[in-house]
Design a protein around this motif. Sequence first.
Motif, mmCIF file in Angstrom:
data_model
loop_
_atom_site.group_PDB
_atom_site.id
_atom_site.type_symbol
_atom_site.label_atom_id
_atom_site.label_comp_id
_atom_site.label_asym_id
_atom_site.label_seq_id
_atom_site.Cartn_x
_atom_site.Cartn_y
_atom_site.Cartn_z
ATOM 1 N N LYS A 72 0.845 -1.198 0.000
ATOM 2 C CA LYS A 72 0.000 0.000 0.000
ATOM 3 C C LYS A 72 0.883 1.251 0.000
ATOM 4 N N TYR A 73 1.923 1.253 0.839
ATOM 5 C CA TYR A 73 2.874 2.366 0.880
ATOM 6 C C TYR A 73 3.536 2.522 -0.490
ATOM 7 N N GLN A 74 3.940 1.400 -1.079
ATOM 8 C CA GLN A 74 4.577 1.398 -2.398
ATOM 9 C C GLN A 74 3.677 2.065 -3.427
ATOM 10 N N HIS A 88 3.078 5.923 -2.880
ATOM 11 C CA HIS A 88 4.256 6.758 -3.147
ATOM 12 C C HIS A 88 4.872 6.495 -4.525
ATOM 13 N N SER A 89 4.145 5.760 -5.351
ATOM 14 C CA SER A 89 4.601 5.449 -6.719
ATOM 15 C C SER A 89 6.026 4.894 -6.737
ATOM 16 N N ILE A 90 6.279 3.967 -5.845
ATOM 17 C CA ILE A 90 7.598 3.337 -5.753
ATOM 18 C C ILE A 90 7.577 2.115 -6.668
ATOM 19 N N THR A 119 12.455 -1.514 -3.035
ATOM 20 C CA THR A 119 12.704 -0.090 -2.839
ATOM 21 C C THR A 119 11.796 0.468 -1.752
ATOM 22 N N ALA A 120 10.539 0.062 -1.744
ATOM 23 C CA ALA A 120 9.605 0.510 -0.715
ATOM 24 C C ALA A 120 10.054 0.037 0.658
ATOM 25 N N LEU A 121 10.453 -1.206 0.751
ATOM 26 C CA LEU A 121 10.902 -1.760 2.018
ATOM 27 C C LEU A 121 12.151 -1.038 2.524
ATOM 28 N N LEU A 122 13.102 -0.784 1.624
ATOM 29 C CA LEU A 122 14.320 -0.068 2.024
ATOM 30 C C LEU A 122 13.998 1.345 2.504
ATOM 31 N N GLU A 123 13.080 2.021 1.819
ATOM 32 C CA GLU A 123 12.690 3.366 2.236
ATOM 33 C C GLU A 123 12.051 3.339 3.623
ATOM 34 N N LEU A 124 11.185 2.369 3.858
ATOM 35 C CA LEU A 124 10.534 2.261 5.160
ATOM 36 C C LEU A 124 11.541 1.943 6.265
ATOM 37 N N VAL A 125 12.516 1.109 5.984
ATOM 38 C CA VAL A 125 13.568 0.804 6.961
ATOM 39 C C VAL A 125 14.363 2.067 7.264
#
Length: 60
Positions: A23-25, A28-30, A35-41
């Motif tokens: 959902k976050y991905q 944020h158009s990731i 990439t989404a997981l790395l950004e969240l980390v």
Amino acid sequence: MARIETQRIDIRVPVSLLEEIEKYQEEHSIPTRTTALLELVRLGLSETKKSKSSKKMKGG
């Protein structure tokens, strides 16, 4: 640009958490889940650092 050394890991994620990541991905158009997981980390680690700094300043 210098290449960043990476290491591959395999993890198991509860489906409900994976749905939140996806959902976050999407929001944020990731382009990729990774990439989404790395950004969240990174965001989580940044918040942890802020929290620790805040506690030190308050004398905690």
